[in-house]
Design an enzyme around this catalytic site. Structure first.
Site, PDB file in Angstrom:
ATOM      1  N   CYS A   1       0.858  -1.178   0.000  1.00  0.00           N
ATOM      2  CA  CYS A   1       0.000   0.000   0.000  1.00  0.00           C
ATOM      3  C   CYS A   1       0.899   1.235   0.000  1.00  0.00           C
ATOM      4  O   CYS A   1       1.792   1.349   0.851  1.00  0.00           O
ATOM      5  CB  CYS A   1      -0.904   0.002   1.227  1.00  0.00           C
ATOM      6  SG  CYS A   1      -1.844   1.529   1.412  1.00  0.00           S
TER       7      CYS A   1
ATOM      8  N   ASP B   1      -0.545  -5.564   0.411  1.00  0.00           N
ATOM      9  CA  ASP B   1      -1.840  -5.794  -0.224  1.00  0.00           C
ATOM     10  C   ASP B   1      -1.738  -7.126  -0.957  1.00  0.00           C
ATOM     11  O   ASP B   1      -0.741  -7.391  -1.637  1.00  0.00           O
ATOM     12  CB  ASP B   1      -2.173  -4.692  -1.233  1.00  0.00           C
ATOM     13  CG  ASP B   1      -2.691  -3.425  -0.580  1.00  0.00           C
ATOM     14  OD1 ASP B   1      -3.294  -3.523   0.506  1.00  0.00           O
ATOM     15  OD2 ASP B   1      -2.501  -2.344  -1.164  1.00  0.00           O
TER      16      ASP B   1
END
Length: 129
Positions: A34, A41
């Site tokens: 992220c 992520d």
């Protein structure tokens, strides 16, 4: 061939360039960072394409996907970068990248990006009774 993450995508000649056929690949262990928090992520990437003269080699695709593990970017940017790089390497008749990101803050995100070679259209769908 290397076993380290790499942005290099290898290709090989399409064994049946005279025919339209679809390759579907599911990559369930995609990871990036992220850009706001630096937290990982996770996503499943679906790659669907109709090759023209070149096909992507699978091990190089795996190492390419690994190369995003330490890269921070928004979901939309990552998905389009993957599509752009794969189109550049293979010059397909058609390609679609679907990135299904796992829940973050109670929100699932799916990004779909497509490329169609100018002048190419799929054959009409055949319905059998």
């Amino acid at each position: 061939m290397s076993t380290q993450p790499s942005k290099d995508l290898e290709t090989f000649p399409n064994p049946r360039p005279e025919r339209d056929f679809v390759l579907h690949m599911r990559i369930p262990e995609f990871t990036c960072l992220c850009p706001k928090t630096g937290q990982p992520d996770f996503a499943t990437i679906h790659l669907d394409y109709v090759p023209d003269e070149r096909c992507v080699e699978l091990k190089s695709l795996k190492l390419y996907m690994w190369s995003f593990r330490d890269q921070g970017a928004f979901h939309e940017a990552i998905t389009n970068e993957i599509l752009d790089d794969l189109v550049r390497a293979t010059e397909p008749r058609y390609m679609k990248v679907t990135a299904e990101f796992y829940v973050r803050g109670g929100i699932y995100t799916t990004v779909v990006a497509e490329h169609r070679k100018p002048g190419w259209a799929p054959a009409p769908k055949v319905e059998l009774a």
